[in-house]
Enzyme design. Structure first.
Site, PDB file in Angstrom:
ATOM      1  N   HIS A  16      36.318 -36.616  10.152  1.00 19.82           N
ATOM      2  CA  HIS A  16      35.804 -36.925   8.812  1.00 19.82           C
ATOM      3  C   HIS A  16      36.729 -36.456   7.698  1.00 19.82           C
ATOM      4  O   HIS A  16      36.584 -36.852   6.550  1.00 19.82           O
ATOM      5  CB  HIS A  16      34.418 -36.284   8.623  1.00 19.82           C
ATOM      6  CG  HIS A  16      34.449 -34.828   8.255  1.00 19.82           C
ATOM      7  ND1 HIS A  16      34.953 -33.857   9.072  1.00 19.82           N
ATOM      8  CD2 HIS A  16      34.041 -34.171   7.117  1.00 19.82           C
ATOM      9  CE1 HIS A  16      34.856 -32.678   8.475  1.00 19.82           C
ATOM     10  NE2 HIS A  16      34.304 -32.839   7.294  1.00 19.82           N
TER      11      HIS A  16
ATOM     12  N   HIS B 147      36.583 -36.460   2.972  1.00 23.18           N
ATOM     13  CA  HIS B 147      37.216 -35.543   2.021  1.00 23.18           C
ATOM     14  C   HIS B 147      38.493 -36.114   1.409  1.00 23.18           C
ATOM     15  O   HIS B 147      39.296 -35.368   0.851  1.00 23.18           O
ATOM     16  CB  HIS B 147      37.564 -34.224   2.716  1.00 23.18           C
ATOM     17  CG  HIS B 147      36.378 -33.458   3.218  1.00 23.18           C
ATOM     18  ND1 HIS B 147      35.300 -33.154   2.431  1.00 23.18           N
ATOM     19  CD2 HIS B 147      36.116 -32.931   4.443  1.00 23.18           C
ATOM     20  CE1 HIS B 147      34.409 -32.464   3.156  1.00 23.18           C
ATOM     21  NE2 HIS B 147      34.878 -32.326   4.379  1.00 23.18           N
TER      22      HIS B 147
ATOM     23  N   HIS C  61       0.821  -1.225   0.000  1.00 23.88           N
ATOM     24  CA  HIS C  61       0.000   0.000   0.000  1.00 23.88           C
ATOM     25  C   HIS C  61       0.847   1.264   0.000  1.00 23.88           C
ATOM     26  O   HIS C  61       0.327   2.358   0.147  1.00 23.88           O
ATOM     27  CB  HIS C  61      -0.926   0.035   1.221  1.00 23.88           C
ATOM     28  CG  HIS C  61      -1.663  -1.248   1.461  1.00 23.88           C
ATOM     29  ND1 HIS C  61      -1.220  -2.225   2.325  1.00 23.88           N
ATOM     30  CD2 HIS C  61      -2.812  -1.717   0.916  1.00 23.88           C
ATOM     31  CE1 HIS C  61      -2.067  -3.250   2.324  1.00 23.88           C
ATOM     32  NE2 HIS C  61      -3.042  -2.975   1.472  1.00 23.88           N
TER      33      HIS C  61
ATOM     34  N   ASP D 183      30.417 -32.784   2.249  1.00 31.24           N
ATOM     35  CA  ASP D 183      29.740 -32.582   3.534  1.00 31.24           C
ATOM     36  C   ASP D 183      28.226 -32.563   3.374  1.00 31.24           C
ATOM     37  O   ASP D 183      27.504 -33.166   4.164  1.00 31.24           O
ATOM     38  CB  ASP D 183      30.183 -31.251   4.158  1.00 31.24           C
ATOM     39  CG  ASP D 183      31.606 -31.317   4.672  1.00 31.24           C
ATOM     40  OD1 ASP D 183      32.020 -32.402   5.115  1.00 31.24           O
ATOM     41  OD2 ASP D 183      32.300 -30.284   4.636  1.00 31.24           O
TER      42      ASP D 183
ATOM     43  N   ASP E 228      34.931 -31.609  13.956  1.00 30.96           N
ATOM     44  CA  ASP E 228      35.020 -32.934  13.355  1.00 30.96           C
ATOM     45  C   ASP E 228      36.208 -33.078  12.413  1.00 30.96           C
ATOM     46  O   ASP E 228      36.047 -33.178  11.202  1.00 30.96           O
ATOM     47  CB  ASP E 228      33.703 -33.259  12.628  1.00 30.96           C
ATOM     48  CG  ASP E 228      33.553 -34.758  12.427  1.00 30.96           C
ATOM     49  OD1 ASP E 228      34.534 -35.410  12.060  1.00 30.96           O
ATOM     50  OD2 ASP E 228      32.445 -35.280  12.648  1.00 30.96           O
TER      51      ASP E 228
HETATM   52  S1  FES Z   1       1.789  -0.654   3.227  1.00 26.21           S
HETATM   53 FE1  FES Z   1       0.291  -2.115   3.677  1.00 26.21          FE
HETATM   54  S2  FES Z   1       1.427  -3.905   4.148  1.00 26.21           S
HETATM   55 FE2  FES Z   1       2.896  -2.398   3.822  1.00 26.21          FE
HETATM   56 FE   LIG Z   2      33.852 -31.370   5.891  1.00 28.30          FE
END
Ligand code: FES
Ligand SMILES: [Fe+2]
Length: 448
Positions: free
Chosen positions: A207, A212, A102, A363, A204
């Site tokens: 792993h 890897h 709005h 990962d 970790d």
């Molecule tokens: S102006 Fe109405 S929801 Fe933002």
């Molecule tokens: Fe990793």
């Protein structure tokens, strides 16, 4: 919900329900993301007045805005009329934020600056002063990192970070020029609970040589604490698992160079380290200047910020339900680095821990599968374990924290789940313990 039986730090046991329960997830949004200091933005990302950056605190969409006076404020990205998102781009510079629905318009300081048909439709009875954007309760900066906190009465950011600053400064304050995040935000959606990548990176090392192994063979150019050719060669003296830092953690090698282990051509970086190391030792002392600056360090700031000096990636995890995250990554550079080193860092970060990064893909698959295997009716009743190297930690001269030797341990993960449990059990900050175990910060620091 009582979580006392879901995590047992003494034995290293976690219920899989903590990765899948919707009820626990809502409690995490309130007691962890609604209470802790959360990383918002790096000051390098919003240098000018009117610069803004959109991020999340838990699932709350937030706009962080540089003000005319240079300070930084953060607001919920939600119109106070009927709730619409007022800012739809990720970052930019704005004189006002105007709602699409709005047309209400908000100034960068959050005030409601214009309302269409204000006189005619509201008969001049609208109290604009009460309808500004809702601010994030606290915003504070530590050496370029800007954090926000929703809690009304949190510890100061300095106290929250506590002894983790010992490690943070290895990156943020090693060189006089400070740091920047470079490149755009690399966003990845992953079907993982948010705790799994955090505990993976926080501790970790186990792993690394397995999950890897292929990636490491493809890109590794230097040894990383003996983890280069699989777990059998692990060197327990080559690194430390550091926890007991108010819920924060570090996982670090100690050689001063292996942060650049994954660079195809590490020589320019190694030359930069060697040239500048004397002044870093002067700024941060010998322990950090010799052993940490240039090393591979995984730093975790509870709950969802991680960065790896050396590999130079910087990352936050935004939860999107118990089974999903958005993972945001940047490359981090020291401003004193020559441009070609900064460019190589960004390249290498994308190669290793980026959207198509070799390591991230290893990962991601594991973390998503661990999450999925906690969702079933039967699997949700099962436990998982972080019980490696129980009761084998202690102090180490020159370092803060409760420390277990080696990069291969589940010491840090136990502290991570302990912190998770402490927050989930506490009604407010007064119920959350503070601990900076074996505090040594300062002895050698420039700001002691
Ligand atoms: S102006 Fe109405 S929801 Fe933002
Ligand atoms: Fe990793």
């Amino acid at each position: 919900m009582d979580v006392s039986g879901l995590v047992d730090t003494a034995t290293g046991r976690q219920s899989r329900a903590i990765y899948s329960s919707e009820e626990l997830y809502r409690q995490e949004l309130e007691r962890i993301f609604g209470r802790c200091w959360l990383f918002l933005v790096h000051t390098s990302q919003i240098p000018e007045a009117g610069d803004y950056f959109r991020t999340f605190m838990g699932e709350d969409d937030v706009i962080v805005i540089r003000q005319k006076d240079g300070t930084i404020k953060a607001f919920l990205n939600s119109c106070t009329h009927r709730g619409n998102r007022i800012c739809r781009s990720d970052r930019g510079n704005a004189k006002a934020f105007t709602c699409n629905y709005h047309g209400w318009s908000f100034a960068p300081d959050g005030s409601l600056s214009a309302v269409p048909l204000e006189k005619e439709a509201y008969f001049g009875e609208l109290d604009r002063s009460r309808l500004g954007l809702v601010p994030v309760a606290h915003v504070a900066e530590y050496k370029g990192l800007v954090f926000g906190c929703f809690d009304a009465d949190p510890p100061s950011l300095e106290d929250y970070l506590g002894d983790a600053k010992f490690f943070l400064d290895v990156w943020l304050d090693a060189m006089p020029g400070g740091t920047s995040l470079v490149g755009e935000t690399q966003k990845m959606v992953l079907a993982s609970n948010w705790k799994l990548p955090v505990e993976n990176v926080c501790g970790d090392g186990y792993h690394l040589g397995w999950a890897h192994a292929g990636a490491m063979r493809a890109v590794q150019s230097l040894d990383l604490a003996g983890l280069s050719v699989g777990n059998s060669s692990t060197d327990l003296d080559g690194g430390l698992s550091v926890a007991g830092l108010n819920g924060h953690m570090a996982l670090t090698s100690l050689d001063g160079v292996s942060g650049y282990a994954f660079y195809p051509k590490p020589k320019p970086m190694l030359d930069y380290l060697e040239f500048n190391r004397p002044q870093v030792i002067e700024r941060l002392g010998k322990v950090r200047g010799e052993q940490l600056w240039g090393s591979q360090i995984n730093i975790t700031i509870f709950p969802n910020l991680q960065f790896l000096p050396g590999l130079n990636w910087f990352r936050v995890y935004h939860p999107k339900g118990p089974g999903q995250i958005e993972q945001w990554t940047w490359a981090m550079v020291e401003n004193d680095m020559p441009a070609e080193i900064q460019a190589a860092i960004l390249d290498n970060q994308c190669l290793t821990f980026g959207l198509a990064g070799l390591f991230d893909n290893d990962d991601g698959d594991n973390l998503a599968a661990c999450t999925e295997q906690s969702r079933g009716w039967r699997t949700a009743q099962m436990d998982v374990f972080t019980n490696m190297a129980l009761n084998r930690s202690g102090p180490r001269e020159g370092f803060p924290g409760d420390i277990a030797a080696g990069l291969v341990s589940e010491h840090n993960q136990r502290y991570f789940y302990r912190r998770w449990q402490e927050h989930m059990q506490a009604d407010n900050w007064a119920g959350v313990p503070t601990y900076n175990i074996n505090s040594v910060v300062a002895e050698e620091t420039i700001d002691a």
